[in-house]
Design a protein around this motif. Structure first.
Motif, PDB file in Angstrom:
ATOM      1  N   GLY A 211      -0.710 -24.087 -50.594  1.00 37.27           N
ATOM      2  CA  GLY A 211      -1.478 -22.867 -50.423  1.00 37.27           C
ATOM      3  C   GLY A 211      -2.252 -22.818 -49.118  1.00 37.27           C
ATOM      4  O   GLY A 211      -2.284 -23.775 -48.337  1.00 37.27           O
ATOM      5  N   LYS A 212      -2.887 -21.686 -48.886  1.00 40.51           N
ATOM      6  CA  LYS A 212      -3.544 -21.427 -47.606  1.00 40.51           C
ATOM      7  C   LYS A 212      -4.693 -22.377 -47.312  1.00 40.51           C
ATOM      8  O   LYS A 212      -4.909 -22.775 -46.171  1.00 40.51           O
ATOM      9  CB  LYS A 212      -4.035 -19.977 -47.577  1.00 40.51           C
TER      10      LYS A 212
ATOM     11  N   ILE B  30      -0.410 -22.093 -60.360  1.00 42.08           N
ATOM     12  CA  ILE B  30      -0.899 -23.361 -59.828  1.00 42.08           C
ATOM     13  C   ILE B  30       0.080 -24.444 -60.286  1.00 42.08           C
ATOM     14  O   ILE B  30      -0.021 -24.974 -61.392  1.00 42.08           O
ATOM     15  CB  ILE B  30      -2.335 -23.649 -60.312  1.00 42.08           C
ATOM     16  N   GLY B  31       1.040 -24.726 -59.424  1.00 44.20           N
ATOM     17  CA  GLY B  31       2.122 -25.632 -59.781  1.00 44.20           C
ATOM     18  C   GLY B  31       1.945 -27.029 -59.237  1.00 44.20           C
ATOM     19  O   GLY B  31       0.833 -27.452 -58.887  1.00 44.20           O
ATOM     20  N   PRO B  32       3.038 -27.797 -59.128  1.00 44.11           N
ATOM     21  CA  PRO B  32       2.960 -29.206 -58.739  1.00 44.11           C
ATOM     22  C   PRO B  32       2.277 -29.457 -57.395  1.00 44.11           C
ATOM     23  O   PRO B  32       1.574 -30.464 -57.237  1.00 44.11           O
ATOM     24  CB  PRO B  32       4.436 -29.634 -58.705  1.00 44.11           C
ATOM     25  N   ALA B  33       2.479 -28.590 -56.405  1.00 43.76           N
ATOM     26  CA  ALA B  33       1.871 -28.833 -55.090  1.00 43.76           C
ATOM     27  C   ALA B  33       0.352 -28.782 -55.166  1.00 43.76           C
ATOM     28  O   ALA B  33      -0.345 -29.548 -54.490  1.00 43.76           O
ATOM     29  CB  ALA B  33       2.386 -27.815 -54.078  1.00 43.76           C
ATOM     30  N   ARG B  34      -0.184 -27.892 -55.994  1.00 48.45           N
ATOM     31  CA  ARG B  34      -1.638 -27.825 -56.154  1.00 48.45           C
ATOM     32  C   ARG B  34      -2.144 -28.926 -57.085  1.00 48.45           C
ATOM     33  O   ARG B  34      -3.264 -29.412 -56.917  1.00 48.45           O
ATOM     34  CB  ARG B  34      -2.049 -26.441 -56.625  1.00 48.45           C
ATOM     35  N   MET B  35      -1.336 -29.322 -58.037  1.00 44.37           N
ATOM     36  CA  MET B  35      -1.712 -30.461 -58.863  1.00 44.37           C
ATOM     37  C   MET B  35      -1.812 -31.714 -57.998  1.00 44.37           C
ATOM     38  O   MET B  35      -2.678 -32.567 -58.215  1.00 44.37           O
ATOM     39  CB  MET B  35      -0.698 -30.678 -59.983  1.00 44.37           C
ATOM     40  N   ALA B  36      -0.943 -31.825 -57.001  1.00 39.55           N
ATOM     41  CA  ALA B  36      -0.998 -32.975 -56.086  1.00 39.55           C
ATOM     42  C   ALA B  36      -2.307 -32.986 -55.300  1.00 39.55           C
ATOM     43  O   ALA B  36      -2.836 -34.055 -54.980  1.00 39.55           O
ATOM     44  CB  ALA B  36       0.193 -32.945 -55.133  1.00 39.55           C
ATOM     45  N   ILE B  37      -2.842 -31.799 -54.997  1.00 39.21           N
ATOM     46  CA  ILE B  37      -4.135 -31.723 -54.310  1.00 39.21           C
ATOM     47  C   ILE B  37      -5.224 -32.316 -55.188  1.00 39.21           C
ATOM     48  O   ILE B  37      -6.075 -33.088 -54.722  1.00 39.21           O
ATOM     49  CB  ILE B  37      -4.470 -30.263 -53.953  1.00 39.21           C
ATOM     50  N   MET B  38      -5.219 -31.977 -56.463  1.00 36.70           N
ATOM     51  CA  MET B  38      -6.215 -32.526 -57.386  1.00 36.70           C
ATOM     52  C   MET B  38      -6.107 -34.047 -57.451  1.00 36.70           C
ATOM     53  O   MET B  38      -7.120 -34.752 -57.486  1.00 36.70           O
ATOM     54  CB  MET B  38      -6.035 -31.918 -58.778  1.00 36.70           C
ATOM     55  N   GLU B  39      -4.882 -34.550 -57.459  1.00 37.32           N
ATOM     56  CA  GLU B  39      -4.692 -35.998 -57.498  1.00 37.32           C
ATOM     57  C   GLU B  39      -5.229 -36.648 -56.226  1.00 37.32           C
ATOM     58  O   GLU B  39      -5.772 -37.763 -56.273  1.00 37.32           O
ATOM     59  CB  GLU B  39      -3.201 -36.330 -57.672  1.00 37.32           C
ATOM     60  N   ARG B  40      -5.082 -35.976 -55.079  1.00 38.34           N
ATOM     61  CA  ARG B  40      -5.551 -36.541 -53.813  1.00 38.34           C
ATOM     62  C   ARG B  40      -7.068 -36.586 -53.708  1.00 38.34           C
ATOM     63  O   ARG B  40      -7.623 -37.421 -52.992  1.00 38.34           O
ATOM     64  CB  ARG B  40      -5.008 -35.718 -52.632  1.00 38.34           C
ATOM     65  N   ALA B  41      -7.747 -35.660 -54.359  1.00 31.39           N
ATOM     66  CA  ALA B  41      -9.205 -35.587 -54.246  1.00 31.39           C
ATOM     67  C   ALA B  41      -9.840 -36.882 -54.732  1.00 31.39           C
ATOM     68  O   ALA B  41      -9.382 -37.499 -55.709  1.00 31.39           O
ATOM     69  CB  ALA B  41      -9.741 -34.413 -55.050  1.00 31.39           C
ATOM     70  N   GLY B  42     -10.900 -37.287 -54.054  1.00 28.86           N
ATOM     71  CA  GLY B  42     -11.579 -38.510 -54.447  1.00 28.86           C
ATOM     72  C   GLY B  42     -12.506 -38.311 -55.633  1.00 28.86           C
ATOM     73  O   GLY B  42     -12.890 -37.190 -55.973  1.00 28.86           O
TER      74      GLY B  42
ATOM     75  N   MET C 217      -9.876 -22.354 -61.464  1.00 30.07           N
ATOM     76  CA  MET C 217     -10.207 -21.925 -62.817  1.00 30.07           C
ATOM     77  C   MET C 217      -9.186 -20.895 -63.279  1.00 30.07           C
ATOM     78  O   MET C 217      -8.953 -19.891 -62.612  1.00 30.07           O
ATOM     79  CB  MET C 217     -11.610 -21.332 -62.910  1.00 30.07           C
ATOM     80  N   GLU C 218      -8.572 -21.160 -64.414  1.00 32.31           N
ATOM     81  CA  GLU C 218      -7.586 -20.258 -64.996  1.00 32.31           C
ATOM     82  C   GLU C 218      -7.921 -20.032 -66.466  1.00 32.31           C
ATOM     83  O   GLU C 218      -8.180 -20.984 -67.204  1.00 32.31           O
ATOM     84  CB  GLU C 218      -6.171 -20.840 -64.883  1.00 32.31           C
ATOM     85  N   VAL C 219      -7.913 -18.772 -66.863  1.00 31.72           N
ATOM     86  CA  VAL C 219      -8.136 -18.400 -68.259  1.00 31.72           C
ATOM     87  C   VAL C 219      -6.895 -17.662 -68.747  1.00 31.72           C
ATOM     88  O   VAL C 219      -6.401 -16.754 -68.063  1.00 31.72           O
ATOM     89  CB  VAL C 219      -9.388 -17.509 -68.431  1.00 31.72           C
ATOM     90  N   LEU C 220      -6.383 -18.041 -69.897  1.00 34.78           N
ATOM     91  CA  LEU C 220      -5.205 -17.375 -70.434  1.00 34.78           C
ATOM     92  C   LEU C 220      -5.505 -15.898 -70.677  1.00 34.78           C
ATOM     93  O   LEU C 220      -6.614 -15.546 -71.117  1.00 34.78           O
ATOM     94  CB  LEU C 220      -4.772 -18.046 -71.730  1.00 34.78           C
ATOM     95  N   PRO C 221      -4.551 -15.012 -70.403  1.00 29.98           N
ATOM     96  CA  PRO C 221      -4.813 -13.567 -70.535  1.00 29.98           C
ATOM     97  C   PRO C 221      -5.386 -13.161 -71.885  1.00 29.98           C
ATOM     98  O   PRO C 221      -6.300 -12.341 -71.965  1.00 29.98           O
ATOM     99  CB  PRO C 221      -3.433 -12.942 -70.300  1.00 29.98           C
TER     100      PRO C 221
END
Length: 247
Positions: free
Chosen positions: A40-41, A137-149, A181-185
């Motif tokens: 993402g951006k 919010i797919g695998p590429a953004r999940m990878a960001i969460m994993e990278r965060a300290g 943050m994601e809330v189901l519809p």
């Protein structure tokens, strides 16, 4: 509105690019995951790092971003007026103006959320990954969460005995930042967003944070209304300029 630089340090630390490089007066981010997918951006934009820049640096940044199979993209922060004008003259258009919110942790804690409405979990469960995926919010953004300290956590929510939503929280320099943050519809307008922010604040205070922050695009009326209603206030803003219309 000029944003204190420390907030951008928090953004970079809690939602980190996979790699960065300095090109002239710009920090260039590479937000791709191991499979080459974009995160993402926020993890792909270049940003100005000094008071001035050489126009030739823009050419070099564009070349570096294209080498990453990325549309040329810059983050324009408060005070970057010369860069904003230079990019506009090159045909870049404005996309996704963003508001940065902040508030003292103690102002957000309040009473604990209802039992079983929120849980702090790391790593995220499969249901959370499904909720994020449904929101783009797919695998590429999940990878960001994993990278965060650390310290970091995710918030899992339930309402009416069903999954409600999820969010990611990480701390840097005493500031806890909420992302994704994601809330189901079917669970929206039930108050879960407030519960999630309260749970995030409680967790963050327990882990030494004194302030909470988050980002929200200006055209998300519902989310901006939520954050204002719980006492968060704008402490900065930025927008992107994209050469070919964005990602």
């Amino acid at each position: 509105m000029t944003t204190q630089p420390r907030y951008f340090d928090v953004i970079d630390a809690t939602w980190p690019a996979s790699n960065t490089q300095q090109i002239g007066g710009f920090l260039v981010r590479d937000g791709r995951d191991a499979d080459g997918a974009s995160g993402g951006k926020r993890v792909s934009a270049a940003s100005q790092t000094g008071a001035q820049f050489d126009p030739a640096d823009i050419d070099a940044v564009e070349a570096a971003q294209r080498a990453m199979d990325q549309t040329p993209l810059f983050m324009i922060r408060g005070g970057d007026t010369a860069l904003d004008s230079a990019l506009a003259a090159r045909g870049y258009r404005v996309i996704d103006p963003v508001v940065l919110y902040g508030a003292p942790i103690d102002a957000l804690v309040g009473d604990p959320p209802p039992k079983v409405s929120t849980f702090c979990i790391w790593g995220p469960l499969a249901i959370q990954r499904d909720i994020w995926a449904a929101g783009g919010i797919g695998p590429a953004r999940m990878a960001i969460m994993e990278r965060a300290g650390a310290p970091k956590t995710s918030i899992l929510g339930r309402m009416k005995d069903h999954p409600a939503g999820t969010a990611f929280v990480a701390i840097h320099d005493g500031i806890a930042m909420v992302h994704a943050m994601e809330v189901l519809p079917e669970q929206r307008r039930q108050g879960w967003g407030r519960y999630a922010m309260r749970r995030a604040a409680i967790w963050a205070r327990e882990h030494g944070a004194t302030e909470m922050a988050l980002l929200c695009v200006k055209d998300n009326t519902a989310a901006n209304g939520l954050y204002s209603s719980i006492g968060m206030v704008p402490v900065g803003e930025y927008h992107y300029r994209s050469l070919e219309g964005g990602e």
